[in-house]
Motif scaffolding. Structure first.
Motif, PDB file in Angstrom:
ATOM      1  N   ARG A   1     -48.567 -97.384 -36.761  1.00 52.94           N
ATOM      2  CA  ARG A   1     -49.269 -97.209 -37.936  1.00 52.94           C
ATOM      3  C   ARG A   1     -50.754 -96.850 -37.822  1.00 52.94           C
ATOM      4  O   ARG A   1     -51.295 -97.465 -36.632  1.00 52.94           O
ATOM      5  N   ILE A   2     -51.636 -96.100 -38.351  1.00 51.05           N
ATOM      6  CA  ILE A   2     -52.973 -96.069 -38.299  1.00 51.05           C
ATOM      7  C   ILE A   2     -53.755 -96.044 -39.280  1.00 51.05           C
ATOM      8  O   ILE A   2     -53.206 -95.616 -40.555  1.00 51.05           O
ATOM      9  N   ASP A   3     -54.853 -96.544 -39.498  1.00 54.73           N
ATOM     10  CA  ASP A   3     -55.722 -96.578 -40.747  1.00 54.73           C
ATOM     11  C   ASP A   3     -56.777 -95.403 -40.510  1.00 54.73           C
ATOM     12  O   ASP A   3     -57.255 -95.217 -39.498  1.00 54.73           O
ATOM     13  N   LEU A   4     -57.020 -95.016 -41.842  1.00 52.13           N
ATOM     14  CA  LEU A   4     -58.156 -94.007 -42.027  1.00 52.13           C
ATOM     15  C   LEU A   4     -58.961 -94.572 -43.160  1.00 52.13           C
ATOM     16  O   LEU A   4     -58.771 -94.768 -44.133  1.00 52.13           O
ATOM     17  N   ASN A   5     -60.321 -94.447 -42.502  1.00 51.94           N
ATOM     18  CA  ASN A   5     -61.323 -94.977 -43.342  1.00 51.94           C
ATOM     19  C   ASN A   5     -62.566 -94.044 -43.654  1.00 51.94           C
ATOM     20  O   ASN A   5     -62.636 -93.076 -42.633  1.00 51.94           O
ATOM     21  N   ALA A   6     -63.181 -94.387 -44.569  1.00 54.86           N
ATOM     22  CA  ALA A   6     -64.459 -93.195 -45.164  1.00 54.86           C
ATOM     23  C   ALA A   6     -65.601 -94.349 -45.683  1.00 54.86           C
ATOM     24  O   ALA A   6     -65.206 -95.157 -46.132  1.00 54.86           O
ATOM     25  N   ASP A   7     -66.744 -93.982 -45.588  1.00 51.10           N
ATOM     26  CA  ASP A   7     -67.704 -94.819 -46.267  1.00 51.10           C
ATOM     27  C   ASP A   7     -67.971 -94.201 -47.733  1.00 51.10           C
ATOM     28  O   ASP A   7     -68.107 -92.894 -47.922  1.00 51.10           O
ATOM     29  N   LEU A   8     -67.773 -95.133 -48.610  1.00 55.31           N
ATOM     30  CA  LEU A   8     -67.743 -94.746 -50.056  1.00 55.31           C
ATOM     31  C   LEU A   8     -68.857 -95.704 -50.782  1.00 55.31           C
ATOM     32  O   LEU A   8     -69.441 -96.458 -50.292  1.00 55.31           O
ATOM     33  N   GLY A   9     -68.914 -95.143 -52.055  1.00 55.19           N
ATOM     34  CA  GLY A   9     -70.078 -95.810 -53.096  1.00 55.19           C
ATOM     35  C   GLY A   9     -71.565 -95.751 -52.324  1.00 55.19           C
ATOM     36  O   GLY A   9     -72.415 -96.483 -52.865  1.00 55.19           O
ATOM     37  N   GLU A  10     -71.733 -94.411 -51.898  1.00 57.58           N
ATOM     38  CA  GLU A  10     -73.228 -94.353 -51.227  1.00 57.58           C
ATOM     39  C   GLU A  10     -74.036 -93.634 -52.219  1.00 57.58           C
ATOM     40  O   GLU A  10     -75.169 -93.008 -51.728  1.00 57.58           O
ATOM     41  N   GLY A  11     -73.832 -93.656 -53.282  1.00 63.01           N
ATOM     42  CA  GLY A  11     -74.659 -92.842 -54.622  1.00 63.01           C
ATOM     43  C   GLY A  11     -75.722 -94.160 -54.846  1.00 63.01           C
ATOM     44  O   GLY A  11     -75.783 -95.455 -54.280  1.00 63.01           O
ATOM     45  N   PHE A  12     -76.688 -93.900 -55.641  1.00 67.28           N
ATOM     46  CA  PHE A  12     -77.418 -94.903 -56.223  1.00 67.28           C
ATOM     47  C   PHE A  12     -78.197 -94.368 -57.578  1.00 67.28           C
ATOM     48  O   PHE A  12     -78.709 -93.419 -57.598  1.00 67.28           O
ATOM     49  N   GLY A  13     -77.937 -95.344 -58.449  1.00 65.86           N
ATOM     50  CA  GLY A  13     -78.479 -94.835 -59.804  1.00 65.86           C
ATOM     51  C   GLY A  13     -77.622 -93.577 -60.280  1.00 65.86           C
ATOM     52  O   GLY A  13     -76.575 -93.513 -60.463  1.00 65.86           O
ATOM     53  N   VAL A  14     -78.564 -92.654 -60.702  1.00 62.34           N
ATOM     54  CA  VAL A  14     -78.039 -91.352 -61.360  1.00 62.34           C
ATOM     55  C   VAL A  14     -77.880 -90.363 -60.080  1.00 62.34           C
ATOM     56  O   VAL A  14     -77.139 -89.309 -60.286  1.00 62.34           O
ATOM     57  N   TRP A  15     -78.042 -90.783 -58.766  1.00 67.72           N
ATOM     58  CA  TRP A  15     -77.535 -89.908 -57.534  1.00 67.72           C
ATOM     59  C   TRP A  15     -76.158 -90.327 -57.156  1.00 67.72           C
ATOM     60  O   TRP A  15     -76.012 -91.563 -56.887  1.00 67.72           O
ATOM     61  N   ARG A  16     -75.771 -89.088 -56.972  1.00 70.49           N
ATOM     62  CA  ARG A  16     -74.056 -89.363 -56.408  1.00 70.49           C
ATOM     63  C   ARG A  16     -74.180 -88.562 -55.033  1.00 70.49           C
ATOM     64  O   ARG A  16     -74.597 -87.546 -54.795  1.00 70.49           O
ATOM     65  N   LEU A  17     -73.574 -89.252 -54.165  1.00 73.92           N
ATOM     66  CA  LEU A  17     -73.335 -88.714 -52.765  1.00 73.92           C
ATOM     67  C   LEU A  17     -72.007 -88.898 -52.399  1.00 73.92           C
ATOM     68  O   LEU A  17     -71.320 -89.938 -52.368  1.00 73.92           O
ATOM     69  N   GLY A  18     -71.248 -87.625 -52.244  1.00 72.99           N
ATOM     70  CA  GLY A  18     -69.947 -87.617 -51.651  1.00 72.99           C
ATOM     71  C   GLY A  18     -69.076 -87.778 -52.895  1.00 72.99           C
ATOM     72  O   GLY A  18     -69.355 -88.108 -54.105  1.00 72.99           O
ATOM     73  N   ASP A  19     -67.681 -87.551 -52.943  1.00 71.62           N
ATOM     74  CA  ASP A  19     -66.743 -87.578 -53.769  1.00 71.62           C
ATOM     75  C   ASP A  19     -65.854 -88.943 -53.859  1.00 71.62           C
ATOM     76  O   ASP A  19     -64.428 -88.579 -53.089  1.00 71.62           O
ATOM     77  N   ASP A  20     -66.141 -90.101 -54.068  1.00 72.69           N
ATOM     78  CA  ASP A  20     -65.517 -90.986 -54.100  1.00 72.69           C
ATOM     79  C   ASP A  20     -63.897 -91.088 -54.452  1.00 72.69           C
ATOM     80  O   ASP A  20     -63.159 -91.606 -53.696  1.00 72.69           O
TER      81      ASP A  20
END
Length: 258
Positions: A8-27
């Motif tokens: 078994r192996i885990d795959l992680n990513a950084d999420l929720g990195e938008g702020f206010g009206v600015w969105r970063l990445g596709d959560d």
């Protein structure tokens, strides 16, 4: 005696990195691919609305929630070292962790691990006082929480000494130095973008426990979780390629912490 099952192996990513009206990445898209989500807690990115949305999405998708704690550096996206006193850093980490865990619980989940972000992640590889401060905050909040970090780092050593579960992390889309640390952003080879190369790198890391550094040397990596950055261009395609390659190699994708 029965034969061992697939690894078994885990795959992680950084999420929720938008702020206010600015969105970063596709959560939303990444939550369909990863098994663990490192959720920004408002100090380097993120805000309460974003944190709540990502936690709800993670619970619905069966994705483990991790607190991605940072220096208080919203303007610099947490990528600038801050020479903060250990007592203050411990309080800042505790503040972020408690805030995200409270939001996660209202969504039907909880924070199950902690991962430093950016400059703090790199600092606690060697910085004794700051590593100890992070561990103090985590252990004080919940001694059952896992700590995700760079193998061989002072952070994981201090966490293990405090009795916290530790998980070594490998980066499919980041370059390594010959010493096994990450190549600083802005330098050649720091970030990898080609999906096939990133996917092949992930499989090698998990299967063989090695990675090729920027100088061509081979470094050891102790992998409990593979990271693909959510803010990397083409992050969703990269994550899908990595997951497909890991599964094709016979690995089972599953969170390391529930």
């Amino acid at each position: 005696m029965s034969a061992p099952g697939p690894r078994r192996i885990d795959l992680n990513a950084d999420l929720g990195e938008g702020f206010g009206v600015w969105r970063l990445g596709d959560d939303e898209a990444l939550l369909e691919v990863v098994t663990s989500a490192n959720v920004a807690c408002g100090f380097h990115a993120g805000d309460p609305v974003t944190m709540r949305r990502v936690c709800r999405g993670a619970v619905a998708a069966g994705v483990s929630i991790g607190a991605q704690v940072s220096y208080r550096d919203l303007a610099g996206f947490g990528r600038r070292f801050v020479d903060v006193a250990p007592e203050e850093l411990a309080a800042d980490v505790l503040y972020q962790l408690a805030a995200l865990d409270g939001i996660a619980r209202t969504a039907g989940g909880r924070v199950s691990y902690v991962k430093p972000h950016g400059a703090l992640y790199n600092a606690v590889v060697h910085h004794e006082a700051q590593a100890a401060a992070v561990v103090t905050a985590v252990a004080g909040y919940d001694p059952g929480l896992a700590v995700l970090g760079l193998p061989g780092s002072r952070l994981l050593q201090a966490a293990a000494e405090a009795g916290l579960p530790t998980v070594g992390e490998a980066f499919a889309d980041r370059g390594y130095t010959p010493e096994g640390t990450l190549v600083p952003r802005g330098l050649p080879g720091a970030v990898l973008h080609e999906p096939a190369a990133v996917a092949g790198r992930a499989v090698r890391m998990v299967r063989d426990g090695t990675a090729v550094a920027v100088d061509g040397s081979v470094v050891r990596v102790d992998v409990g979780s593979v990271c693909v950055h959510g803010d990397t261009p083409g992050a969703v395609h990269l994550a899908r390629s990595v997951r497909a390659a890991l599964e094709a190699a016979g690995l089972v994708l599953a969170p390391f912490a529930g």
